[in-house]
Write an enzyme that holds these catalytic residues in place. Structure first.
Site, PDB file in Angstrom:
ATOM      1  N   GLY A 193       0.819  -1.216   0.000  1.00  0.00           N
ATOM      2  CA  GLY A 193       0.000   0.000   0.000  1.00  0.00           C
ATOM      3  C   GLY A 193       0.850   1.262   0.000  1.00  0.00           C
ATOM      4  N   ASP A 250       0.041  -8.966   2.038  1.00  0.00           N
ATOM      5  CA  ASP A 250      -0.965  -8.020   1.542  1.00  0.00           C
ATOM      6  C   ASP A 250      -1.939  -8.819   0.676  1.00  0.00           C
ATOM      7  OD1 ASP A 250      -0.759  -4.574   0.986  1.00  0.00           O
ATOM      8  OD2 ASP A 250      -2.335  -5.791   0.079  1.00  0.00           O
ATOM      9  N   SER A 267      -4.097   6.912  13.882  1.00  0.00           N
ATOM     10  CA  SER A 267      -4.416   8.129  13.131  1.00  0.00           C
ATOM     11  C   SER A 267      -4.759   9.259  14.091  1.00  0.00           C
ATOM     12  CB  SER A 267      -5.613   7.823  12.235  1.00  0.00           C
ATOM     13  OG  SER A 267      -6.151   8.996  11.691  1.00  0.00           O
ATOM     14  N   THR A 269      -7.129  10.901  13.815  1.00  0.00           N
ATOM     15  CA  THR A 269      -8.593  10.875  13.909  1.00  0.00           C
ATOM     16  C   THR A 269      -9.048  10.499  15.322  1.00  0.00           C
ATOM     17  OG1 THR A 269     -10.563  10.174  12.698  1.00  0.00           O
ATOM     18  CG2 THR A 269      -8.981   8.463  13.151  1.00  0.00           C
ATOM     19  N   TYR A 300     -14.600   3.862  10.542  1.00  0.00           N
ATOM     20  CA  TYR A 300     -13.153   3.809  10.342  1.00  0.00           C
ATOM     21  C   TYR A 300     -12.436   4.345  11.586  1.00  0.00           C
ATOM     22  CZ  TYR A 300      -8.464   5.181   9.011  1.00  0.00           C
ATOM     23  OH  TYR A 300      -7.104   5.342   9.010  1.00  0.00           O
ATOM     24  N   LYS A 348      -9.692   2.490  14.522  1.00  0.00           N
ATOM     25  CA  LYS A 348      -8.384   2.954  15.024  1.00  0.00           C
ATOM     26  C   LYS A 348      -8.442   3.069  16.549  1.00  0.00           C
ATOM     27  CE  LYS A 348      -6.516   2.936  11.152  1.00  0.00           C
ATOM     28  NZ  LYS A 348      -5.523   1.939  10.837  1.00  0.00           N
ATOM     29  N   ASN A 368      -9.391  11.946  -0.416  1.00  0.00           N
ATOM     30  CA  ASN A 368      -8.470  12.852   0.263  1.00  0.00           C
ATOM     31  C   ASN A 368      -8.063  14.005  -0.648  1.00  0.00           C
ATOM     32  OD1 ASN A 368      -7.498   9.857   1.564  1.00  0.00           O
ATOM     33  ND2 ASN A 368      -8.089  11.504   2.936  1.00  0.00           N
ATOM     34  N   ASP A 392     -16.057  16.797   9.237  1.00  0.00           N
ATOM     35  CA  ASP A 392     -14.761  17.481   9.186  1.00  0.00           C
ATOM     36  C   ASP A 392     -14.586  18.426  10.370  1.00  0.00           C
ATOM     37  OD1 ASP A 392     -13.675  16.334   6.964  1.00  0.00           O
ATOM     38  OD2 ASP A 392     -14.017  18.036   5.617  1.00  0.00           O
TER      39      ASP A 392
HETATM   40  P1  NAD Z   1      -3.455   1.610   1.608  1.00  0.00           P
HETATM   41  O1  NAD Z   1      -4.859   1.217   1.332  1.00  0.00           O
HETATM   42  O2  NAD Z   1      -2.660   2.182   0.495  1.00  0.00           O
HETATM   43  O3  NAD Z   1      -2.648   0.377   2.212  1.00  0.00           O
HETATM   44  C1  NAD Z   1      -3.267  -0.629   2.974  1.00  0.00           C
HETATM   45  C2  NAD Z   1      -2.858  -1.962   2.401  1.00  0.00           C
HETATM   46  O4  NAD Z   1      -3.459  -3.015   3.179  1.00  0.00           O
HETATM   47  C3  NAD Z   1      -3.308  -2.170   0.952  1.00  0.00           C
HETATM   48  O5  NAD Z   1      -2.199  -2.570   0.176  1.00  0.00           O
HETATM   49  C4  NAD Z   1      -4.363  -3.266   1.037  1.00  0.00           C
HETATM   50  O6  NAD Z   1      -4.366  -4.087  -0.113  1.00  0.00           O
HETATM   51  C5  NAD Z   1      -3.938  -4.010   2.293  1.00  0.00           C
HETATM   52  N1  NAD Z   1      -5.004  -4.715   2.994  1.00  0.00           N
HETATM   53  C6  NAD Z   1      -6.238  -4.248   3.328  1.00  0.00           C
HETATM   54  N2  NAD Z   1      -6.902  -5.187   4.009  1.00  0.00           N
HETATM   55  C7  NAD Z   1      -6.101  -6.268   4.126  1.00  0.00           C
HETATM   56  C8  NAD Z   1      -6.216  -7.548   4.692  1.00  0.00           C
HETATM   57  N3  NAD Z   1      -7.336  -7.914   5.323  1.00  0.00           N
HETATM   58  N4  NAD Z   1      -5.191  -8.412   4.605  1.00  0.00           N
HETATM   59  C9  NAD Z   1      -4.045  -8.069   3.961  1.00  0.00           C
HETATM   60  N5  NAD Z   1      -3.863  -6.872   3.382  1.00  0.00           N
HETATM   61  C10 NAD Z   1      -4.884  -5.982   3.463  1.00  0.00           C
HETATM   62  O7  NAD Z   1      -3.482   2.616   2.856  1.00  0.00           O
HETATM   63  P2  NAD Z   1      -2.331   3.529   3.461  1.00  0.00           P
HETATM   64  O8  NAD Z   1      -2.686   4.931   3.191  1.00  0.00           O
HETATM   65  O9  NAD Z   1      -1.013   3.013   3.088  1.00  0.00           O
HETATM   66  O10 NAD Z   1      -2.590   3.278   5.017  1.00  0.00           O
HETATM   67  C11 NAD Z   1      -1.889   2.291   5.734  1.00  0.00           C
HETATM   68  C12 NAD Z   1      -2.409   2.273   7.163  1.00  0.00           C
HETATM   69  O11 NAD Z   1      -2.250   3.571   7.745  1.00  0.00           O
HETATM   70  C13 NAD Z   1      -3.891   1.938   7.272  1.00  0.00           C
HETATM   71  O12 NAD Z   1      -4.086   1.157   8.439  1.00  0.00           O
HETATM   72  C14 NAD Z   1      -4.540   3.296   7.451  1.00  0.00           C
HETATM   73  O13 NAD Z   1      -5.760   3.217   8.135  1.00  0.00           O
HETATM   74  C15 NAD Z   1      -3.482   4.014   8.269  1.00  0.00           C
HETATM   75  N6  NAD Z   1      -3.558   5.464   8.147  1.00  0.00           N
HETATM   76  C16 NAD Z   1      -3.535   6.030   6.898  1.00  0.00           C
HETATM   77  C17 NAD Z   1      -3.634   7.412   6.776  1.00  0.00           C
HETATM   78  C18 NAD Z   1      -3.689   8.052   5.408  1.00  0.00           C
HETATM   79  O14 NAD Z   1      -4.146   9.184   5.306  1.00  0.00           O
HETATM   80  N7  NAD Z   1      -3.225   7.393   4.350  1.00  0.00           N
HETATM   81  C19 NAD Z   1      -3.726   8.211   7.924  1.00  0.00           C
HETATM   82  C20 NAD Z   1      -3.716   7.606   9.177  1.00  0.00           C
HETATM   83  C21 NAD Z   1      -3.639   6.233   9.280  1.00  0.00           C
HETATM   84  C1  WQD Z   2      -8.053  17.403   4.274  1.00  0.00           C
HETATM   85  C2  WQD Z   2      -8.722  18.778   4.162  1.00  0.00           C
HETATM   86  C3  WQD Z   2     -11.107  18.659   3.915  1.00  0.00           C
HETATM   87  C4  WQD Z   2     -11.007  16.655   0.013  1.00  0.00           C
HETATM   88  C5  WQD Z   2      -8.701  11.853   6.570  1.00  0.00           C
HETATM   89  C6  WQD Z   2      -9.124  10.872   7.631  1.00  0.00           C
HETATM   90  C7  WQD Z   2      -7.977  10.612   8.568  1.00  0.00           C
HETATM   91  C8  WQD Z   2      -6.757  10.162   7.785  1.00  0.00           C
HETATM   92  C9  WQD Z   2      -6.400  11.154   6.736  1.00  0.00           C
HETATM   93  C10 WQD Z   2      -6.759   7.818   7.287  1.00  0.00           C
HETATM   94  C11 WQD Z   2     -10.007  18.896   4.951  1.00  0.00           C
HETATM   95  C12 WQD Z   2     -10.483  19.222   2.680  1.00  0.00           C
HETATM   96  C13 WQD Z   2     -10.680  17.251   1.215  1.00  0.00           C
HETATM   97  C14 WQD Z   2     -11.575  17.435  -1.020  1.00  0.00           C
HETATM   98  C15 WQD Z   2     -11.445  19.368   0.419  1.00  0.00           C
HETATM   99  N1  WQD Z   2      -7.010   8.986   7.023  1.00  0.00           N
HETATM  100  N2  WQD Z   2     -10.887  18.579   1.410  1.00  0.00           N
HETATM  101  N3  WQD Z   2     -11.768  18.766  -0.771  1.00  0.00           N
HETATM  102  O1  WQD Z   2     -10.225  14.551   6.421  1.00  0.00           O
HETATM  103  O2  WQD Z   2      -8.088  15.498   7.372  1.00  0.00           O
HETATM  104  O3  WQD Z   2      -8.347  13.076   7.185  1.00  0.00           O
HETATM  105  O4  WQD Z   2      -7.543  11.353   5.895  1.00  0.00           O
HETATM  106  O5  WQD Z   2      -6.461   7.376   8.330  1.00  0.00           O
HETATM  107  O6  WQD Z   2      -8.368   9.646   9.467  1.00  0.00           O
HETATM  108  O7  WQD Z   2     -10.222  11.417   8.352  1.00  0.00           O
HETATM  109  O8  WQD Z   2      -8.059  14.394   5.125  1.00  0.00           O
HETATM  110  O9  WQD Z   2      -7.416  14.787   2.785  1.00  0.00           O
HETATM  111  O10 WQD Z   2      -9.794  14.112   3.310  1.00  0.00           O
HETATM  112  O11 WQD Z   2      -9.012  16.396   3.952  1.00  0.00           O
HETATM  113  O12 WQD Z   2     -11.641  20.567   0.579  1.00  0.00           O
HETATM  114  O13 WQD Z   2     -11.889  16.944  -2.114  1.00  0.00           O
HETATM  115  O14 WQD Z   2      -9.096  18.982   2.794  1.00  0.00           O
HETATM  116  O15 WQD Z   2     -12.307  19.297   4.206  1.00  0.00           O
HETATM  117  O16 WQD Z   2     -10.074  20.216   5.421  1.00  0.00           O
HETATM  118  P1  WQD Z   2      -8.793  14.461   6.573  1.00  0.00           P
HETATM  119  P2  WQD Z   2      -8.583  14.850   3.713  1.00  0.00           P
END
Ligand code: NAD
Ligand code: WQD
Length: 358
Positions: free
Chosen positions: A26, A47, A144, A146, A169, A173, A219, A315
């Site tokens: 991922g 994965d 996160s 969050t 979601y 977490k 996002n 938000d």
């Molecule tokens: P991503 O979707 O790119 O990566 C997650 C990976 O997990 C993917 O490759 C998917 O195929 C794999 N996966 C999902 N379910 C699975 C399962 N049951 N078994 C095996 N593989 C599985 O997401 P990411 O952005 O790289 O996020 C990674 C982690 O970080 C996640 O737990 C996400 O919730 C957390 N996180 C992400 C963000 C963000 O904004 N990207 C923010 C905070 C936390």
């Molecule tokens: C960022 C800012 C939106 C999209 C989320 C999850 C969080 C974590 C990260 C996984 C905000 C604004 C967004 C758009 C916009 N994910 N926005 N137009 O909401 O801070 O966090 O992703 O773990 O848990 O809640 O990130 O990138 O969605 O938004 O104006 O098309 O951009 O309102 O202010 P967010 P985001």
């Protein structure tokens, strides 16, 4: 069992000290795997490719080179598959787990709560059960910001209160943090690190790996990037009436390469340690939606049309981290600027306009 042993690059015998990376193909996982391999670790990825492509593996090889890549083994398997996970632990000497695997789309989690609870929570429980049976009790978990919800004060420290989540979601977490804490309470041999990420963006400087969302991005930065490349007409800015200087939401964007380095720092720090430790991984400062659009426009040289829309449900106005704990304890600090982040996002998006499967 799903495609287990599908693609094994190197090892058939037991090796000392491998790191299991769930979700390693991922977005954040792939950047962390690159850093681990470049730091000399042997890595096992599990994965199920639900939200990523096997082609990421070729890209990782291109970045780290053939020799470092020999230290990588990939299994297409689901973390809920106890039998598959047990075979993987039997075949390797896994000492530490970095657990990224899970579903992450906030809106989708509201529509499909059971899928999110099953994948994220049941998946983590199965993983920990298999780890415990194998005597591997060291885990870094992707949490996160969050979990802090709508903050009372900023910046957010690790002591800031957790607030009730506003979507399934977020609850996953929240709950997984609790489950891993309870695991340590029941068995103090566990070593748990909870990394609370702020908003990861950017891509590897090579443009070979990056964020590859399926469908319409949820996002901000992937949406801007797809607009810049002509796949979307305009960016929808969700609200300009927040109590922030320009009225748009403020977030602590962090470069994914810095974030990856935070995992390697945590992994090195936790050796020989037991307990539960929480770290914010952010830069410590925030940028507004309009600032991000402007920075992207400058980096890409593309005009990025946008329209102001209603606020998006759930938000918050702003959040940003106090990241000093990670600096003091892990010796880790985010180095890259917003300009670096948007430049690298653009580089990735313009080189791979259809993602890896396109
Ligand atoms: P991503 O979707 O790119 O990566 C997650 C990976 O997990 C993917 O490759 C998917 O195929 C794999 N996966 C999902 N379910 C699975 C399962 N049951 N078994 C095996 N593989 C599985 O997401 P990411 O952005 O790289 O996020 C990674 C982690 O970080 C996640 O737990 C996400 O919730 C957390 N996180 C992400 C963000 C963000 O904004 N990207 C923010 C905070 C936390
Ligand atoms: C960022 C800012 C939106 C999209 C989320 C999850 C969080 C974590 C990260 C996984 C905000 C604004 C967004 C758009 C916009 N994910 N926005 N137009 O909401 O801070 O966090 O992703 O773990 O848990 O809640 O990130 O990138 O969605 O938004 O104006 O098309 O951009 O309102 O202010 P967010 P985001």
């Amino acid at each position: 069992m799903m495609g287990l042993f599908k693609r094994i690059f190197s090892r058939t015998k037991k090796i000392q000290g491998e790191v299991l990376v769930t979700g390693g193909t991922g977005f954040i996982g792939s950047h962390t795997v690159v850093d681990l391999l470049e730091s000399g670790f042997s890595v096992v990825i599990v994965d199920n490719l639900e939200n990523s492509s096997e082609k990421v593996l070729d890209r990782i090889e291109e970045i780290v080179g053939e020799k470092a890549f020999e230290k990588l083994t990939f299994y297409e398997a689901d973390i809920r598959d106890e039998e598959a996970l047990t075979s993987i632990f039997d075949a390797h000497d896994i000492k530490n787990v970095i657990h990224f695997a899970g579903l992450k789309a906030v809106g989708e989690s509201v529509e499909k709560p059971l899928e999110y609870y099953d994948n994220n929570i049941a998946g983590t429980c199965t993983l920990c059960k298999v780890m415990g049976n194998a005597g591997c009790k060291s885990i870094i978990f992707s949490s996160s910001s969050t979990v802090y919800g709508d903050p009372d004060t900023l910046p957010l420290t690790e002591e800031s209160p957790k607030k009730p989540a506003t979507n399934p979601y977020g609850w996953t977490k929240w709950m997984i943090e609790q489950i891993l804490t309870d695991l340590y309470t029941a068995d103090p041999e566990w070593d748990v690190v909870l990394l609370r990420y702020f908003n990861p963006i950017g891509a590897h400087v090579s443009g070979l790996i990056g964020e590859d969302p399926k469908g319409i991005p949820n996002n901000l930065v992937p949406y801007i990037a797809q607009t810049a490349v002509g796949k979307r007409d305009k960016v929808h800015v969700f609200g300009d009436d927040y109590a922030t200087p320009d009225g748009t939401g403020i977030r602590d964007y962090i470069h994914v390469v810095d974030l990856a380095a935070g995992h390697v720092a945590a992994l090195q720090w936790m050796q020989g340690h037991t307990g539960v430790e929480i770290f914010n991984l952010g830069t410590g400062s925030g940028s507004s939606v309009l600032e991000v659009i402007k920075a992207f426009q400058t980096a890409s040289g593309q005009e990025i049309p946008y329209v102001i829309e209603e606020r998006r449900a759930g938000d918050i106005a702003q959040n940003f981290a106090d990241a000093t704990k990670a600096e003091k304890i892990l010796g880790w600090k985010a180095e890259k600027t917003l300009e670096d982040m948007v430049r690298d996002s653009w580089n990735w998006q313009s080189k791979n306009p259809e993602g890896l499967e396109g």
